[in-house]
Design an enzyme around this catalytic site. Structure first.
Site, PDB file in Angstrom:
ATOM      1  N   GLU A 162       0.812  -1.235   0.000  1.00  0.00           N
ATOM      2  CA  GLU A 162       0.000   0.000   0.000  1.00  0.00           C
ATOM      3  C   GLU A 162       0.835   1.271   0.000  1.00  0.00           C
ATOM      4  OE1 GLU A 162      -2.753  -0.402   3.275  1.00  0.00           O
ATOM      5  OE2 GLU A 162      -3.480  -2.325   2.555  1.00  0.00           O
ATOM      6  N   ASN A 205       1.946  -5.264  -3.069  1.00  0.00           N
ATOM      7  CA  ASN A 205       0.551  -5.561  -2.754  1.00  0.00           C
ATOM      8  C   ASN A 205      -0.219  -4.263  -2.493  1.00  0.00           C
ATOM      9  OD1 ASN A 205      -1.456  -7.626  -2.054  1.00  0.00           O
ATOM     10  ND2 ASN A 205      -1.304  -6.867   0.048  1.00  0.00           N
ATOM     11  N   HIS A 241     -10.690  -6.133  -1.981  1.00  0.00           N
ATOM     12  CA  HIS A 241     -11.739  -5.925  -0.972  1.00  0.00           C
ATOM     13  C   HIS A 241     -12.901  -5.212  -1.673  1.00  0.00           C
ATOM     14  CE1 HIS A 241      -9.163  -7.108   2.346  1.00  0.00           C
ATOM     15  NE2 HIS A 241      -8.242  -6.259   1.945  1.00  0.00           N
ATOM     16  N   GLU A 270      -6.303 -10.682  -0.790  1.00  0.00           N
ATOM     17  CA  GLU A 270      -7.107 -10.409   0.413  1.00  0.00           C
ATOM     18  C   GLU A 270      -8.589 -10.371   0.062  1.00  0.00           C
ATOM     19  OE1 GLU A 270      -5.675  -6.929   2.495  1.00  0.00           O
ATOM     20  OE2 GLU A 270      -3.577  -7.466   2.154  1.00  0.00           O
ATOM     21  N   ASP A 272     -12.340 -10.340  -0.300  1.00  0.00           N
ATOM     22  CA  ASP A 272     -13.627 -10.436   0.400  1.00  0.00           C
ATOM     23  C   ASP A 272     -14.611  -9.551  -0.337  1.00  0.00           C
ATOM     24  OD1 ASP A 272     -12.659  -7.966   1.374  1.00  0.00           O
ATOM     25  OD2 ASP A 272     -12.435  -8.700   3.427  1.00  0.00           O
TER      26      ASP A 272
END
Ligand code: G3I
Length: 458
Positions: A162, A205, A241, A270, A272
């Site tokens: 990030e 990432n 996400h 990650e 979701d």
């Protein structure tokens, strides 16, 4: 030889066992599984891994562990490898919680993603207080110490996480690293990482980079520049996400593909997706299909096992609900991976329970019982390929005691209650062939069934 228990009966037994073992504080859970009936197996058949974020403090919850063990073949420590968790004070490293996850994963034959080495968040205060020279040394020391500790055990590392701002600028995010070391900190982190563990895939990432936008364009430009100049980057992680404010982008696959076309692996790191029912399932399907359509998309990780422990729990974004029941999204993911729902074996969670890994299965049956004891038998069966050895973890409730074992050699992990059983004379099995080992247990008042975990073969 033990008669194989029908899948429905095994699922019922496993659910019953989950409750009893949870009450008894036993970590492992009974079960068996067969190829392509689980996320990990189905993904493996497509040449991918299917992982989940894991929190060390939930591993003692029996259905959490059993669902994890049955369904996933890669884990990412959710918080335990972050800078504040492992180096709260300068050059003083604590790996206890992260080690717990790595050990668990290794004992179940799962791979591990490393998350994360250099990130502006979950960064202890002392790092931000350093001047540039010290900060550079601290960053490189952190990477070196953590990667050395886990050398050879991590398939992919999020080396930098990030580092770009949200919005349309494509600019770097302000952080101690960016502000004091400048743009070069990312390159330096990757170069240091490569020298420490040359076998791990080194990833950048980020989130909100899943479709094409200013932020993903900026990450793309960096990755392209790194590849052109020989900076050692191997992959880009797309956190993914999603919710109604940040839906699965229509150009998701195309965006993954353009990074892959740079000669990089891409990973969904990650995942979701908030929602429920068929709408959530359809979104999951589109993500899995996008990964499968990109040859260099090497695997997917969902950001947690169960909705109840998600960082976005109110959005119910995961594949298992708070009671570990499979959601429609689970069925959709398994189907998209080419798996077979209820493929004949126990597969963890909700309507089932259990563990496995692919090239062999372990099936438990109780063969005799009497006042104060029972005999159990585990049938080990090779999958579609022959095997030369196998390993099956067996846990009996802590009040019980294993008093005899035959046709297998135990390694004891805790008293006479937790053992890993390996073959004595009976390791080599042709494709589809079976053998069995047996044991006698003194119940000491607790007649609950043992937990038979994943069969690992080689
Ligand atoms: O462990 C402490 C506990 O001792 C304390 O009592 C409690 C009080 O708030 O906090 C606990 O720590 C929390 C930690 O999760 C463990 O549960 C932190 O407050 C909380 O901030 C932390 O949240 C994590 C978050 O990263 C931090 O940024 C989430 O679990 C984790 O899922 C999330 O993961 C991030 C990825 O690393 C990077 N990408 C985004 C993703 C979602 O935010």
């Amino acid at each position: 030889m033990a008669k194989k228990i029908p899948a429905r009966a095994r699922r019922a037994l496993s659910v019953l066992t989950a409750g009893v073992l949870a009450a008894a504080g036993v970590v492992s859970l009974a079960g068996t599984a067969e190829a392509a009936g689980t996320l990990g197996d189905a993904a493996a058949a497509k040449g991918r891994y299917f992982g989940t974020a894991v929190a060390a403090n939930h591993l003692g919850e029996a259905p959490y562990a059993s669902t994890l063990d049955a369904q996933f073949d890669s884990v990412t420590p959710e918080n335990e490898m972050k800078w504040d968790a492992v180096e709260g004070s300068r050059n003083s490293f604590t790996f206890t919680a992260a080690d717990q996850i790595v050990s668990h994963a290794q004992s179940k034959g799962m791979k591990v993603r490393g998350h994360t080495l250099v990130w502006h968040s979950q960064l202890p205060g002392w790092v931000g207080g350093l001047g540039a020279t010290d900060l550079r040394a601290a960053m490189n020391n952190h990477i070196t110490q953590v990667m050395t500790h886990y050398k050879g055990k991590i398939h992919s590392w999020d080396v930098v996480n990030e580092a770009f701002q949200d919005g349309n600028s494509g600019a770097r995010r302000s952080s101690p690293f960016q502000d004091k070391l400048g743009d070069g900190f990312i390159e330096e982190a990757f170069r240091t990482a490569r020298t420490v563990d040359p076998t791990a895939k080194l990833c950048y990432n980020d989130y909100n980079t899943d479709g094409r936008n200013a932020k993903s364009d900026a990450v793309y430009a960096m990755a392209k520049d790194f590849k052109q100049r020989g900076v050692p980057i191997d992959c880009v992680g797309f956190q993914s996400h999603f919710n109604s404010n940040s839906p699965v982008p229509s150009d998701y696959r195309a965006n993954l593909q353009r990074f892959a076309d740079l000669g990089l692996d891409v990973q969904i790191t990650e995942l979701d997706i908030e929602g429920s029912g068929s709408a959530q399932a359809a979104n999951y399907t589109s993500v899995v299909n996008a990964c499968l359509a990109v040859t260099r998309c090497t695997g997917l990780t969902v950001w947690g096992v169960t909705d109840k422990y998600s960082w976005r729990s109110s959005g119910t974004p995961l594949l298992f609900d708070g009671d570990y029941n499979k959601k429609p999204a689970y069925d959709a993911v398994l189907a998209a991976l080419g798996g077979t729902p209820d493929g004949g074996g126990d597969d963890g969670g909700g309507d089932n329970g259990g563990g496995n890994t692919g090239s062999c299965t372990a099936t438990y049956t109780q063969t005799a019982t009497w006042n104060g004891g029972y005999n159990g038998e585990v049938t080990v069966k090779a999958g579609s390929s022959g095997i030369t050895t196998w390993s099956v973890p067996v846990t009996v409730p802590s009040s019980q005691q294993v008093s005899a074992l035959w046709n297998g050699a135990p390694t004891w992990n805790a008293g006479n209650t937790v053992m890993t059983v390996k073959p004595t004379y009976n390791g080599t099995l042709a494709a589809g062939a079976s053998t069995s080992f047996g044991f006698t247990v003194m119940t000491n008042g607790n007649t609950s069934a043992p937990a038979v975990g994943a069969c690992t073969a080689s």
